[in-house]
Enzyme design. Sequence first.
Site, short mmCIF file in Angstrom:
data_model
loop_
_atom_site.label_atom_id
_atom_site.label_comp_id
_atom_site.label_asym_id
_atom_site.label_seq_id
_atom_site.Cartn_x
_atom_site.Cartn_y
_atom_site.Cartn_z
N GLY A 1 0.80 -1.23 0.00
CA GLY A 1 0.00 0.00 0.00
C GLY A 1 0.83 1.27 0.00
N SER B 1 4.56 0.62 -4.24
CA SER B 1 5.83 0.02 -4.66
C SER B 1 5.88 -0.16 -6.18
CB SER B 1 6.06 -1.32 -3.95
OG SER B 1 4.96 -2.17 -4.13
N SER B 2 4.77 -0.51 -6.80
CA SER B 2 4.83 -0.75 -8.24
C SER B 2 4.96 0.57 -9.02
CB SER B 2 3.64 -1.58 -8.74
OG SER B 2 2.44 -0.98 -8.39
N GLU C 1 1.28 0.57 -15.79
CA GLU C 1 0.65 -0.31 -14.80
C GLU C 1 -0.61 -0.97 -15.39
OE1 GLU C 1 0.28 -0.01 -10.01
OE2 GLU C 1 1.66 1.22 -11.13
N ASP D 1 -0.81 7.76 -7.14
CA ASP D 1 0.52 7.29 -6.77
C ASP D 1 1.59 7.99 -7.60
OD1 ASP D 1 -1.03 5.59 -5.30
OD2 ASP D 1 -0.56 3.80 -6.45
C1 GLA Z 1 -4.01 2.27 -5.43
C2 GLA Z 1 -4.12 2.90 -6.82
C3 GLA Z 1 -4.39 4.41 -6.71
C4 GLA Z 1 -5.56 4.71 -5.78
C5 GLA Z 1 -5.41 3.94 -4.46
C6 GLA Z 1 -6.62 4.08 -3.59
O1 GLA Z 1 -2.88 2.74 -4.77
O2 GLA Z 1 -2.93 2.69 -7.55
O3 GLA Z 1 -4.60 4.95 -8.00
O4 GLA Z 1 -6.78 4.44 -6.41
O5 GLA Z 1 -5.18 2.55 -4.68
O6 GLA Z 1 -6.76 5.39 -3.18
#
Ligand code: GLA
Length: 344
Positions: free
Chosen positions: A112, A115-116, A144, A156
Amino acid sequence: MAVSTHRRPAPSIRAHAPGRVNLIGDHTDYTGGLALPMAIDLGTTVSGERSGDKIVLRSDAEAEPAHLPLDVREARLVEPPWARFVAAVVEQVRPAVGFTGEVASSLPLGGGLASSASFTIAVALALGATTEPLALSRLAQEAEHRAIGVPCGIMDQLAITGGVAGHALLLDCQELTVAPVPLPAEVNVLVLDSGEKRRLTGSAYAERRAQCAAAEAEIGPLRRATDADVTRLQDEVLRRRAHHVVTENQRVRDMASALAASDVVAAGELMSASHASLRDDFEVSTDRLDHLVASLAETPGVYGARLTGAGFGGCVVAVARPGAVPWTTPVRAVDGASITVSPR
Ligand code: GLA
């Protein structure tokens, strides 16, 4: 005339992309909503040189290297699986020369903390992608989607490319703007790993995204929806999903104001409310995450805690008085992704 056949060695490349922790605003980005993440002092570094006619990357976390031709296609079918992200970057950057190097990451994988996205952005920079934050973010988001088929939003990537030391980042995922918000000096941001690896994230994530789209088909963009709009939704599940998004967008605005005013008590309350909404309305929490958040909430000096990122396992983020949870090291807000090219 003497002709020198001496060729200069390729410069050494070091690309670094931080991870991110999201302070508040989850499952809002893919409906053009708001989020408040920060880039952190854990991340991915790719080092090596641009030479040859192949991409060869080794990772400290993987047994097999990624070994790809420059004209690789169909990223989703590439083996080993971690090389799919690399292939999806190569498909878009199409570098003229190869790259040989190593990947090192200090981020928990699937935890969470993006990392990717961090990995994808570090690889993209190493292979010569644009350094312009928005274009780089879009490229990494597309990578991704291509690599694993998860229809992630852009939070992200915007946080990783737009990081500012000492600041959280108020993201508007419709306007694609990033506004730094200074973090109060008197709080620590803590990240605690639940130890639970995310399961079914791909399909459950896509399902939540589809539910938000279904709600929008009835009441219009959730970004502009009101409580009254949400109550018009007939389907009880869609109503709860939409309720989360609408209230979470408001919590992001309120959190940015609370941090700017150094009101850490209000900030903590907003985080607790966000966790409850993700648990009850959006249903992306787990028992382990709930227990961790509850035990932090009872810890003196912790202002608030919530799951961070997609949910279904992974990490919890908390804001706390320095020293309140002595067995964790606080994360620091750092600058965004960067690349250094040094002559040998
Ligand atoms: C992942 C996704 C983000 C976002 C979050 C939830 O990290 O890559 O784009 O949607 O979940 O907020």
